[in-house]
Design a protein around this motif. Structure first.
Motif, PDB file in Angstrom:
ATOM      1  N   ASN A 139      18.220   5.945  24.991  1.00 40.81           N
ATOM      2  CA  ASN A 139      17.515   4.706  25.310  1.00 40.81           C
ATOM      3  C   ASN A 139      16.228   5.031  26.065  1.00 40.81           C
ATOM      4  O   ASN A 139      16.206   5.127  27.295  1.00 40.81           O
ATOM      5  CB  ASN A 139      18.414   3.786  26.129  1.00 40.81           C
ATOM      6  CG  ASN A 139      17.920   2.359  26.128  1.00 40.81           C
ATOM      7  OD1 ASN A 139      16.727   2.115  26.302  1.00 40.81           O
ATOM      8  ND2 ASN A 139      18.808   1.410  25.929  1.00 40.81           N
ATOM      9  N   ASN A 140      15.154   5.208  25.312  1.00 39.94           N
ATOM     10  CA  ASN A 140      13.881   5.662  25.873  1.00 39.94           C
ATOM     11  C   ASN A 140      13.412   4.793  27.038  1.00 39.94           C
ATOM     12  O   ASN A 140      12.994   5.292  28.090  1.00 39.94           O
ATOM     13  CB  ASN A 140      12.804   5.672  24.780  1.00 39.94           C
ATOM     14  CG  ASN A 140      13.248   6.400  23.537  1.00 39.94           C
ATOM     15  OD1 ASN A 140      13.862   7.456  23.610  1.00 39.94           O
ATOM     16  ND2 ASN A 140      12.938   5.839  22.361  1.00 39.94           N
ATOM     17  N   LEU A 141      13.442   3.495  26.832  1.00 44.09           N
ATOM     18  CA  LEU A 141      12.935   2.580  27.851  1.00 44.09           C
ATOM     19  C   LEU A 141      13.823   2.571  29.083  1.00 44.09           C
ATOM     20  O   LEU A 141      13.332   2.608  30.214  1.00 44.09           O
ATOM     21  CB  LEU A 141      12.813   1.178  27.268  1.00 44.09           C
ATOM     22  CG  LEU A 141      12.329   0.123  28.259  1.00 44.09           C
ATOM     23  CD1 LEU A 141      11.209  -0.705  27.666  1.00 44.09           C
ATOM     24  CD2 LEU A 141      13.479  -0.788  28.683  1.00 44.09           C
ATOM     25  N   ALA A 142      15.144   2.552  28.898  1.00 42.66           N
ATOM     26  CA  ALA A 142      16.049   2.529  30.047  1.00 42.66           C
ATOM     27  C   ALA A 142      15.915   3.797  30.876  1.00 42.66           C
ATOM     28  O   ALA A 142      15.954   3.761  32.116  1.00 42.66           O
ATOM     29  CB  ALA A 142      17.487   2.351  29.562  1.00 42.66           C
ATOM     30  N   ILE A 143      15.741   4.935  30.216  1.00 39.92           N
ATOM     31  CA  ILE A 143      15.552   6.203  30.927  1.00 39.92           C
ATOM     32  C   ILE A 143      14.280   6.138  31.771  1.00 39.92           C
ATOM     33  O   ILE A 143      14.273   6.539  32.940  1.00 39.92           O
ATOM     34  CB  ILE A 143      15.512   7.373  29.922  1.00 39.92           C
ATOM     35  CG1 ILE A 143      16.884   7.573  29.286  1.00 39.92           C
ATOM     36  CG2 ILE A 143      15.046   8.662  30.601  1.00 39.92           C
ATOM     37  CD1 ILE A 143      16.875   8.441  28.038  1.00 39.92           C
ATOM     38  N   ALA A 144      13.197   5.641  31.185  1.00 39.97           N
ATOM     39  CA  ALA A 144      11.933   5.548  31.918  1.00 39.97           C
ATOM     40  C   ALA A 144      12.051   4.594  33.104  1.00 39.97           C
ATOM     41  O   ALA A 144      11.524   4.867  34.193  1.00 39.97           O
ATOM     42  CB  ALA A 144      10.817   5.098  30.979  1.00 39.97           C
ATOM     43  N   ALA A 145      12.741   3.475  32.916  1.00 38.90           N
ATOM     44  CA  ALA A 145      12.888   2.508  34.003  1.00 38.90           C
ATOM     45  C   ALA A 145      13.725   3.088  35.144  1.00 38.90           C
ATOM     46  O   ALA A 145      13.390   2.923  36.330  1.00 38.90           O
ATOM     47  CB  ALA A 145      13.517   1.225  33.471  1.00 38.90           C
ATOM     48  N   VAL A 149      12.522   4.042  39.185  1.00 43.36           N
ATOM     49  CA  VAL A 149      13.252   3.626  40.377  1.00 43.36           C
ATOM     50  C   VAL A 149      13.688   4.838  41.203  1.00 43.36           C
ATOM     51  O   VAL A 149      13.586   4.841  42.434  1.00 43.36           O
ATOM     52  CB  VAL A 149      14.469   2.765  39.972  1.00 43.36           C
ATOM     53  CG1 VAL A 149      15.420   2.575  41.142  1.00 43.36           C
ATOM     54  CG2 VAL A 149      14.003   1.413  39.446  1.00 43.36           C
ATOM     55  N   SER A 150      14.156   5.890  40.524  1.00 41.13           N
ATOM     56  CA  SER A 150      14.691   7.041  41.254  1.00 41.13           C
ATOM     57  C   SER A 150      13.586   7.910  41.847  1.00 41.13           C
ATOM     58  O   SER A 150      13.724   8.433  42.952  1.00 41.13           O
ATOM     59  CB  SER A 150      15.577   7.890  40.326  1.00 41.13           C
ATOM     60  OG  SER A 150      14.820   8.431  39.251  1.00 41.13           O
ATOM     61  N   LYS A 151      12.453   8.068  41.145  1.00 41.70           N
ATOM     62  CA  LYS A 151      11.396   8.957  41.623  1.00 41.70           C
ATOM     63  C   LYS A 151      10.412   8.258  42.543  1.00 41.70           C
ATOM     64  O   LYS A 151       9.918   8.864  43.507  1.00 41.70           O
ATOM     65  CB  LYS A 151      10.651   9.577  40.444  1.00 41.70           C
ATOM     66  CG  LYS A 151       9.574  10.573  40.873  1.00 41.70           C
ATOM     67  CD  LYS A 151       8.952  11.316  39.702  1.00 41.70           C
ATOM     68  CE  LYS A 151       7.897  12.308  40.185  1.00 41.70           C
ATOM     69  NZ  LYS A 151       7.281  13.076  39.055  1.00 41.70           N
TER      70      LYS A 151
END
Length: 307
Positions: A139-145, A149-151
């Motif tokens: 899930n490209n978009l979920a990974i980026a989102a 948040v994490s970084k």
């Protein structure tokens, strides 16, 4: 700050057989239309890295990542389901597709770009944390989102999904996580036949029937999405940009046209400017009529870049 256009030739090497609608020509049609529209000079073109397995693990289980990696063939095709196959190049293409969103987040947070469009495949919004399906592996978009948040300690993220199909994988990745608000419309009933039951409070799902036109979509966005987005005040917006709700696309039966995608993008840009310093990452999802797809993507990018 400029708008980024992020793509990679690895994404052209993934294919799932003759006549499969999710084909490499989708990306070349977009590139051709960008040239015809003469907006290339207004965009910053970037090439994405390969996402790492640690990046994928932000959304997907280690078991799922290992499964996808283990079935990649040395020749021919490996079948995940009747619609979703891997060829020898699919693994790298999927890592590039996920890497594009990560690069976009970094470039935007480092103020090199104001927003970006990721012209990548395979798409991602059907990929669940533990399952590949519907042309999607990760899930490209979920990974980026999740990466944002994490970084970067982003606290409120809005996800907009205007694909004709419900983004079941994205919903599963974020349901009940109040840092994320997902707004989506989708034709119902239609694959994956989800999004209407047991909806979490942070999911604003608006299923619509076949043959819904652009004017109806504009009304529901004004009446439902915009008030909720203004209340939420997102610090970053991610778009699952599927263009298969176009009236010329045969994988759905909706009635949007290019001007509707332009209008939708205008509304999202306005929200991003008000609350998120303009920060938007848009990732290509569906859209299978090559002409309608390429015209709609250009309309979308023109509004992102305000040209």
């Amino acid at each position: 700050m400029p708008t980024g256009f992020i793509s990679h030739s690895d994404c052209l090497k993934h294919e799932m057989g003759n006549y499969h609608p999710e084909c490499p020509e989708r990306l070349t049609a977009i590139e051709d239309q960008l040239l015809l529209s003469r907006i290339n000079d207004f965009l910053i073109k970037l090439t994405p890295p390969l996402a790492t397995e640690e990046n994928l693990n932000l959304v997907h289980s280690k078991e799922h990542i290992e499964f996808v990696k283990s079935i990649r063939p040395s020749a021919g095709y490996a079948e995940i389901d009747g619609d979703t196959l891997m060829n020898p190049h699919s693994w790298n293409a999927a890592l590039r597709a996920a890497g594009a969103g990560l690069l976009a987040v970094d470039a935007i947070m480092n103020k090199e770009l104001v927003n970006a469009f990721c012209s990548v495949r395979p798409p991602g919004h059907h990929a669940e944390p533990n399952k590949a399906m519907g042309f999607c592996f990760f899930n490209n978009l979920a990974i980026a989102a999740k990466y944002a948040v994490s970084k970067y300690a982003i606290q409120r993220v809005a996800i907009i999904d205007f694909d004709v199909h419900h983004g079941n994988g994205t919903e599963h990745a974020f349901m009940q996580d109040e840092r994320f608000l997902m707004c989506s419309f989708f034709q119902h009933p239609l694959f994956p036949y989800s999004g209407t039951n047991n909806t979490a409070k942070n999911m604003l799902n608006t299923p619509v029937p076949a043959f819904t036109n652009g004017q109806t979509i504009r009304q529901l966005v004004e009446e439902h999405w915009l008030p909720r987005l203004n209340e939420f005040k997102p610090e970053f917006i991610f778009i699952s940009a599927g263009f298969d709700a176009h009236r010329e696309d045969e994988l759905g039966q909706m009635g949007l046209i290019e001007s509707d995608y332009a209008w939708l993008t205008q509304q999202i840009v306005a929200i991003a400017k008000q609350y998120a310093q303009g920060r938007i990452v848009s990732c290509l999802e569906g859209g299978y009529n090559l002409s309608a797809l390429s015209r709609s993507v250009v309309a979308h990018i023109k509004e992102l870049a305000e040209i």
